[in-house]
Design an enzyme around this catalytic site. Structure first.
Site, PDB file in Angstrom:
ATOM      1  CE1 TYR A 112      -3.435   2.575   0.042  1.00 49.52           C
ATOM      2  CE2 TYR A 112      -4.209   1.646   2.110  1.00 49.52           C
ATOM      3  CZ  TYR A 112      -4.380   2.512   1.060  1.00 49.52           C
ATOM      4  OH  TYR A 112      -5.484   3.328   1.004  1.00 49.52           O
ATOM      5  CE  LYS A 154      -6.225   0.225  -1.187  1.00 53.77           C
ATOM      6  NZ  LYS A 154      -6.908  -0.155   0.065  1.00 53.77           N
TER       7      LYS A 154
END
Length: 309
Positions: A144, A170
């Site tokens: 992320y 992400k």
């Protein structure tokens, strides 16, 4: 229970909309497992490509490691293999390793690696953190990219070589140039996930950058709307996408943007607005005011989002 190889996880996650359910709390802010399980049972009647337990929308930042384990175990049990359940890992490196190993034991299909806690770090330091977590598990890992865990193309290249089970990226930054450079460099080496708040807003332009899916918090209380919106994005039905943005998403954002932290609070309020139980958020987040909740109720009713079953 269905086991997913890292590549199978990437292929599955990239094929459809992603569910990021809230974590339910009682009025005294303890984990409300019965309400959480009931919510997952309701959502599981809709087709999604992955469910991320105790993620950002699930208030990962407010959960203890023991609570993360409880939430994840409940999710894996309740979903029972119908959808891959992805677990969170984050904070310090040792804590993230512990959470990744707990997730594998619990039967999770993969790991979403959240930013490390608080301290700034060099690119070498961030890479070492990711490598340590990836070595600790055989599960597929999704990085992320946000907050203090921002990596460059060169760092991602190092990780692509050193971490074969790092299969996802992400994006939580909205840096178009970075995403363009990453997709141009790596192509289908990774699955790319849109991770900006209310990702529907960015879904159509991000599709052109190779981002085939995104984390839909709206799915919590408007699953049919969220799935229709995703289908319009994937089919590049621009008129339909912008109509939905004008009529619901952008007015919804006007409420969300009134206070910091409302990106999560408004999702729980959305459940209340459609006749389901959202429950409170934990500090440092705060709940919507009664007037704002009434405003959200009116907005969902005007857009026929009263979908409680």
């Amino acid at each position: 229970m269905v086991a997913f190889s890292p590549q199978q996880l990437a292929d599955t996650v990239g094929s459809g909309l992603l569910s990021f359910p809230v974590t339910h709390f009682t009025d005294d802010l303890e984990f409300d497992e019965p309400s959480y399980r009931e919510h997952l049972s309701w959502l599981s009647q809709y087709s999604v490509a992955g469910l991320f337990a105790a993620g950002g929308t699930g208030e990962f930042f407010s959960l203890t490691t023991a609570e993360v384990s409880r939430v994840l175990t409940a999710a894996v049990s309740e979903i029972d293999g119908r959808v891959p359940v992805i677990a969170p890992a984050g904070l310090g490196t040792r804590t993230a390793i512990e959470q990744a190993r707990d997730a594998e034991r619990a039967g999770a299909a993969g790991i979403l690696l959240f930013p490390h806690y608080l301290t700034e770090a060099s690119q070498d330091g961030i890479a070492a953190h990711v490598e340590a977590v990836c070595r600790s598990t055989s599960l597929g890992v999704i990085f992320y990219n946000r907050a203090n865990a921002r990596i460059t193309v060169d760092t991602l290249a190092r990780l692509a070589d050193s971490c074969p089970n790092l299969v996802g990226f992400k994006d939580g930054l909205g840096d178009i140039e970075l995403m363009t450079r990453i997709y141009a460099r790596f192509g289908e080496r990774f699955v790319y996930i849109g991770g900006l708040p209310t990702a529907e807003t960015f879904a159509l332009p991000y599709l052109e950058l190779g981002v085939t899916t995104y984390s839909s918090a709206l799915f919590n209380f408007a699953p049919e709307f969220a799935l229709e919106f995703y289908a319009d994005v994937r089919a590049k039905r621009h008129d339909a996408v912008y109509a939905k943005l004008r009529e619901f998403v952008l007015p919804y954002l006007d409420i969300r943007d009134r206070r910091k932290g409302y990106a999560v609070s408004i999702i729980k309020a959305g459940l209340d607005a459609v006749g389901r139980r959202g429950g409170p958020v934990r500090p440092p987040l705060i709940d919507l005011t009664p007037a704002e909740l009434d405003e959200l109720r009116a907005l969902t009713a005007a857009n026929s989002l009263q979908l409680a079953r």
